[in-house]
Design a protein around this motif. Structure first.
Motif, PDB file in Angstrom:
ATOM      1  N   ALA A  26      74.422  10.752  68.249  1.00  0.00           N
ATOM      2  CA  ALA A  26      73.151  10.038  68.400  1.00  0.00           C
ATOM      3  C   ALA A  26      72.012  11.040  68.243  1.00  0.00           C
ATOM      4  N   LEU A  27      71.192  10.846  67.234  1.00  0.00           N
ATOM      5  CA  LEU A  27      70.108  11.784  66.926  1.00  0.00           C
ATOM      6  C   LEU A  27      68.820  11.357  67.607  1.00  0.00           C
ATOM      7  N   ALA A  28      67.932  12.319  67.799  1.00  0.00           N
ATOM      8  CA  ALA A  28      66.687  12.048  68.515  1.00  0.00           C
ATOM      9  C   ALA A  28      65.641  11.393  67.621  1.00  0.00           C
ATOM     10  N   PHE A  29      65.291  12.056  66.530  1.00  0.00           N
ATOM     11  CA  PHE A  29      64.194  11.586  65.682  1.00  0.00           C
ATOM     12  C   PHE A  29      64.662  11.099  64.320  1.00  0.00           C
ATOM     13  N   VAL A  64      66.191  20.078  67.292  1.00  0.00           N
ATOM     14  CA  VAL A  64      67.124  19.270  68.085  1.00  0.00           C
ATOM     15  C   VAL A  64      68.118  18.533  67.200  1.00  0.00           C
ATOM     16  N   ASP A  65      67.636  17.786  66.222  1.00  0.00           N
ATOM     17  CA  ASP A  65      68.556  17.026  65.374  1.00  0.00           C
ATOM     18  C   ASP A  65      69.395  17.943  64.488  1.00  0.00           C
ATOM     19  N   ALA A  66      68.823  19.077  64.055  1.00  0.00           N
ATOM     20  CA  ALA A  66      69.614  20.032  63.275  1.00  0.00           C
ATOM     21  C   ALA A  66      70.790  20.543  64.101  1.00  0.00           C
ATOM     22  N   LEU A  67      70.540  20.862  65.362  1.00  0.00           N
ATOM     23  CA  LEU A  67      71.623  21.347  66.222  1.00  0.00           C
ATOM     24  C   LEU A  67      72.652  20.259  66.490  1.00  0.00           C
ATOM     25  N   LEU A  68      72.193  19.028  66.654  1.00  0.00           N
ATOM     26  CA  LEU A  68      73.141  17.927  66.865  1.00  0.00           C
ATOM     27  C   LEU A  68      74.019  17.722  65.632  1.00  0.00           C
ATOM     28  N   ALA A  76      64.643  16.651  76.065  1.00  0.00           N
ATOM     29  CA  ALA A  76      65.397  15.930  77.094  1.00  0.00           C
ATOM     30  C   ALA A  76      66.543  15.131  76.468  1.00  0.00           C
ATOM     31  N   TRP A  77      66.323  14.591  75.276  1.00  0.00           N
ATOM     32  CA  TRP A  77      67.404  13.893  74.558  1.00  0.00           C
ATOM     33  C   TRP A  77      68.553  14.862  74.278  1.00  0.00           C
ATOM     34  N   TYR A  78      68.209  16.031  73.779  1.00  0.00           N
ATOM     35  CA  TYR A  78      69.231  17.033  73.469  1.00  0.00           C
ATOM     36  C   TYR A  78      70.020  17.417  74.721  1.00  0.00           C
ATOM     37  N   LEU A  79      69.331  17.518  75.850  1.00  0.00           N
ATOM     38  CA  LEU A  79      69.962  17.931  77.106  1.00  0.00           C
ATOM     39  C   LEU A  79      70.529  16.751  77.884  1.00  0.00           C
ATOM     40  N   GLN A  80      70.400  15.548  77.326  1.00  0.00           N
ATOM     41  CA  GLN A  80      70.919  14.332  77.959  1.00  0.00           C
ATOM     42  C   GLN A  80      70.322  14.129  79.355  1.00  0.00           C
TER      43      GLN A  80
END
Length: 406
Positions: free
Chosen positions: A13-16, A188-192, A247-251
């Motif tokens: 699940a990606l953030a942006f 964030v999305d790159a790391l996900l 915060a999305w990345y860190l859940q």
């Protein structure tokens, strides 16, 4: 060479970015049925990724100026619109000239341009890996992330204490928190995406989570960051999007809910009933800042939609809504429509990805006519090299990352 690996089949699940949109784009490219604009955007992205493959990894320790802390590991940037005072022999303190960029803020002596390049290349490489399956892209992106965030010799300390400083006035200012928006919107999305690439270890993952946890703590508790949180203009909007993305990345859903409430306050204070944004229109670059604020708010609206934190698209309590502001701006995506406010430059097509994102998120065709009439080819529209780069970015964001519906 195209190949689909099982690790690429299921995106997190990606953030942006939209995982379904990315998957549709990848399948269309792979099956050679992508729209010409998508194929062109992919070729541009691939060229950028190929270039990034051969560049040295970037680090905050490479700057020429030593931060007041004495550590090159601390990020440092200079505020773009401040210049030496010509009436003083020392030039200090610098004075503000809104909209006029001081070249001293855009060189390798400080970290502002370096951070922008690092985050852009990291995102480009992660996307190129996802679309192509070429592991070289993932390996380079992994190496870059380790250099910037993890390796003791080169890592950045997780703060922006010395961002957008002004010589003779302030070592760092709350406006400098804006520099960190790329950690959310690009990194964030790159790391996900990279989590499912080979060579990405649990140790890497743990180290990155620690860095972003420490950085989020700084964003939530430092005096500088609190000043940015309270900013009534685009700076406040970008604080919201940055904190929510991390915060999305860190859940941490509760932090996202806090930012959702703050986003509603920002809309209450920023958007009039006619859709105009007075604080952005007061600037000498009024078109840019009107677009820029909406970029933050549309990003936040999409994130809120995914996290069940409420509907920001239609939120409206006093003044106008986010959709009112997009409605106002949409006609100006056509460069032939005169912009009625004072302004320095205008990249009309940068609005198109926001309009496409809104239509996709709302499953509507509200902005379809503006999207379909966008002219991506007219050289007269593209202007300077900076403007051409902006057009390339807008085309990529539209035709690779937020495909217009037909």
């Amino acid at each position: 060479m195209w190949f689909a690996s099982s690790s690429q089949a299921q995106l997190p699940a990606l953030a942006f970015l939209s995982a379904p949109q990315l998957q549709m784009t990848r399948e269309a490219l792979q099956e050679k049925r992508a729209a010409p604009q998508t194929e062109q955007a992919w070729q541009q992205l691939k060229r950028a990724a190929d270039h990034a493959l051969h560049q040295p990894n970037l680090s905050v320790t490479q700057k020429g100026i030593i931060p007041p802390s004495g550590s090159r590991h601390d990020y440092l940037s200079l505020s773009a619109y401040w210049w030496p005072d010509p009436e003083k022999s020392s030039g200090l303190p610098w004075v503000r000239r809104d909209g006029e960029v001081n070249p001293a803020s855009k060189n390798d002596q400080s970290d502002g341009v370096r951070l922008a390049h690092f985050t852009a290349d990291l995102q480009t490489l992660a996307l190129a890996w996802y679309f192509s399956g070429d592991k070289r892209y993932a390996e380079k992106a992994q190496s870059m992330a380790r250099t910037w965030f993890i390796d003791p010799a080169t890592r950045m300390n997780p703060n922006l204490n010395y961002a957008q400083g002004v010589p003779g006035k302030a070592q760092g200012r709350h406006t400098g928190v804006l520099d960190g928006r790329y950690f959310a919107t690009r990194v964030v999305d790159a790391l996900l995406l990279l989590q499912s690439s080979s060579g990405w270890s649990q140790q890497d993952q743990a180290a990155l989570h620690l860095w972003f946890s420490d950085y989020l703590h700084w964003l939530q508790h430092s005096k500088l960051a609190q000043g940015e949180r309270d900013a009534p203009n685009n700076h406040g909007s970008w604080y919201v999007a940055q904190v929510a993305g991390i915060a999305w990345y860190l859940q941490q859903p509760e932090v996202i809910k806090q930012m959702a409430a703050l986003a509603r306050q920002k809309i209450d204070g920023q958007i009039r009933a006619d859709g105009t944004q007075p604080m952005e229109l007061a600037r000498t670059r009024s078109f840019h800042y009107s677009y820029f604020n909406l970029q933050a708010l549309t990003s936040m609206a999409q994130l809120m939609q995914r996290s069940d934190a409420g509907d920001l698209w239609h939120y409206h309590q006093q003044g106008g809504s986010l959709l009112d502001a997009l409605d106002y701006m949409a006609p100006y995506s056509d460069a032939r429509t005169p912009w009625p406010w004072k302004n320095r430059e205008r990249m009309s097509l940068r609005l198109i990805p926001l309009l496409s994102l809104a239509d996709n998120s709302l499953r509507s065709d509200r902005y379809r006519r503006w999207i379909e009439s966008a002219d991506w080819t007219n050289p007269a529209v593209q202007g300077t090299s900076a403007m051409r780069r902006g057009i390339i970015q807008a085309r990529r964001d539209t035709w690779l990352l937020s495909l217009p519906s037909h």
